[in-house]
Design an enzyme around this catalytic site. Structure first.
Site, PDB file in Angstrom:
ATOM      1  N   ALA A 157      -5.573  -5.379  -1.626  1.00  0.00           N
ATOM      2  CA  ALA A 157      -6.392  -5.212  -0.421  1.00  0.00           C
ATOM      3  C   ALA A 157      -5.549  -4.725   0.747  1.00  0.00           C
ATOM      4  CB  ALA A 157      -7.068  -6.531  -0.046  1.00  0.00           C
ATOM      5  N   CYS A 158      -6.102  -3.795   1.505  1.00  0.00           N
ATOM      6  CA  CYS A 158      -5.446  -3.323   2.727  1.00  0.00           C
ATOM      7  C   CYS A 158      -6.517  -3.048   3.770  1.00  0.00           C
ATOM      8  CB  CYS A 158      -4.590  -2.084   2.463  1.00  0.00           C
ATOM      9  SG  CYS A 158      -5.538  -0.586   2.121  1.00  0.00           S
ATOM     10  N   ASP A 159      -6.150  -2.337   4.799  1.00  0.00           N
ATOM     11  CA  ASP A 159      -7.041  -2.118   5.927  1.00  0.00           C
ATOM     12  C   ASP A 159      -8.305  -1.378   5.521  1.00  0.00           C
ATOM     13  OD1 ASP A 159      -7.577  -2.480   8.622  1.00  0.00           O
ATOM     14  OD2 ASP A 159      -6.869  -0.493   9.137  1.00  0.00           O
TER      15      ASP A 159
END
Length: 473
Positions: free
Chosen positions: A388-390
């Site tokens: 997961a990231c931005d």
């Protein structure tokens, strides 16, 4: 006194996490629609009177697309994020009042009114839940959305529109003042620290892109698209690490250059700055030099380059601006490289990725503690690992693809996918994210197991997670 300091530290982390989450929401509205923004940019670059192939007939598409299509796409996407398809429709209806009542493209307004309209519908739906007589569901749902849409459209047309216009004018006057006075490079003091703290989407998608679209409608290009997305400064940093870094940082930097400069995933260089925070100076000065060069050449892009790859820069450069755009990128890279090289060569510390990982272990980094705790007490099967990231696209996609290959090589029946933090599915067993996003991830998913990493190419926590999956098999 010590307790007060700890409380202040926790409050700052929570605030940063909330700002990151806000930036992630903005990204969730903008990124799915980037293809439409780029299509508009190409149409503008080609067919306006100063374009590559001026065409009055096709040029008629430019105005309606930026006035109606793009804001309504943002409104629909933002509404859908809040309340699904029903929220998306509400967002469009509410935002249309803004569009009709304004004389500028309502990007900022759409990013406000779209989610707000969906939230209003969502609250109404929660109030009437389980209270609708059997057989009347469709009638009540359709008419309630129609009536609420009517009220929201009138509300935005008469009240919200003027407020958004004034706010937009204030920000525009401020930044245009910086351009006229030659102080536009000062924005780097805000942009670069925000980027390495994963707050870049708050200012990029929230401020610069909407302003850039408005400016591009008049001039066919805008420098706003380049003040925070220039890949030059990051290139200079990674080149310096490739030559003068130590240990894993030197080994991984060449690969990071390809991912950053060609692939446009800027998050890849953030750990190199976080590892030696003084390097934020080279990023600020490199970026400021690039902005100054863009200003001198009066260069601009026709749309926002997402991802911020050099290929995207060149593809979105209008006729007559290639020298200025390329010069701005190269100057930013040169300045960043020179300052980073000086700092790395003069530094007495033998700090590299391995030592950074060791230091984080000694400090009992939160993510590591959580991992150890889970390993000791939780034997539940792991079926889905999420990176997961931005935005759920750049760094997380890269990390997920690399880890998926390792999982498949070991013959493990574990799914590996990538998502934006707020869009991680409930069935995820493990969430892998950058340590700077730990607080935001934990704020969104307090009950999920979270593994933090510092580098998407090589990280000991990833190695340990793979070893655990193999052991479970």
């Amino acid at each position: 006194m010590e307790i007060r300091k700890q409380l202040n530290s926790v409050q700052k982390k929570n605030m940063r996490s909330k700002v990151q989450a806000f930036g992630g929401f903005l990204t969730g509205m903008v990124i799915p629609n980037m293809g439409a923004f780029i299509a508009w940019g190409f149409i503008t670059a080609l067919f306006i009177p100063t374009g590559w192939v001026p065409n009055e007939y096709f040029g008629k598409l430019v105005g309606p697309m930026i006035t109606y299509m793009l804001p309504l796409l943002l409104a629909y996407t933002g509404g859908k994020l809040v309340a699904g398809e029903r929220g998306g429709v509400a967002g469009v209806i509410g935002t249309f009042g803004l569009i009709i009542g304004s004389d500028i493209p309502m990007f900022l307004g759409a990013m406000v009114m779209g989610p707000f309209s969906a939230y209003a519908v969502k609250k109404f739906d929660s109030l009437i839940e389980n209270k609708i007589p059997v057989g009347f569901e469709m009638v009540i749902n359709n008419f309630s959305l129609g009536i609420l849409g009517l009220l929201l459209s009138l509300f935005s047309y008469s009240l919200i529109g003027p407020v958004i216009l004034q706010a937009n004018k204030a920000v525009t006057v401020l930044i245009e003042g910086l351009i006229k006075t030659g102080f536009l490079p000062i924005l780097s003091l805000i942009n670069e620290p925000a980027k390495v703290l994963f707050l870049n989407n708050v200012i990029d998608q929230g401020i610069y892109y909407p302003l850039g679209m408005q400016a591009a409608l008049k001039a066919g290009k805008s420098i706003y698209f380049m003040v925070a997305s220039n890949p030059g400064a990051g290139l200079g940093l990674l080149l310096a690490y490739s030559l003068f870094g130590k240990g894993a940082s030197k080994k991984t930097a060449p690969g990071a250059i390809i991912i950053h400069f060609l692939g446009g995933i800027h998050e890849i260089y953030f750990p190199y700055v976080l590892m030696k925070p003084i390097l934020i100076i080279s990023m600020i000065l490199g970026s400021a030099s690039g902005i100054l060069t863009f200003s001198i050449f009066n260069a601009g892009l026709v749309a926002g380059p997402s991802p911020g790859s050099i290929f995207a820069y060149l593809a979105l450069t209008p006729k007559g601006n290639f020298i200025g755009v390329i010069a701005g990128v190269l100057v930013a890279a040169a300045v960043s490289f020179a300052i980073t090289s000086f700092i790395l060569k003069s530094s007495k510390e033998e700090e590299d990725f391995e030592q950074t990982v060791k230091k984080s272990k000694e400090m009992k980094q939160e993510g590591k503690d959580l991992l150890n705790s889970v390993l000791q007490h939780n034997n539940a099967p792991i079926k889905l690992v999420v990176f997961a990231c931005d935005a759920g696209l750049g760094s997380s996609a890269m990390g997920a693809n690399a880890f998926k290959k390792r999982v498949e090589k070991e013959g493990l029946s574990v799914a590996v996918k990538n998502y934006a933090i707020e869009k991680v599915p409930q069935e995820a067993d493990v969430i892998v994210t950058h340590k700077s996003l730990l607080d935001r991830t934990r704020l969104t998913w307090p009950d999920k197991r979270i593994v933090t990493i510092e580098n998407f190419i090589k990280d000991s926590n990833i190695d340990e997670l793979l070893a655990e999956l193999i052991a479970r098999k």
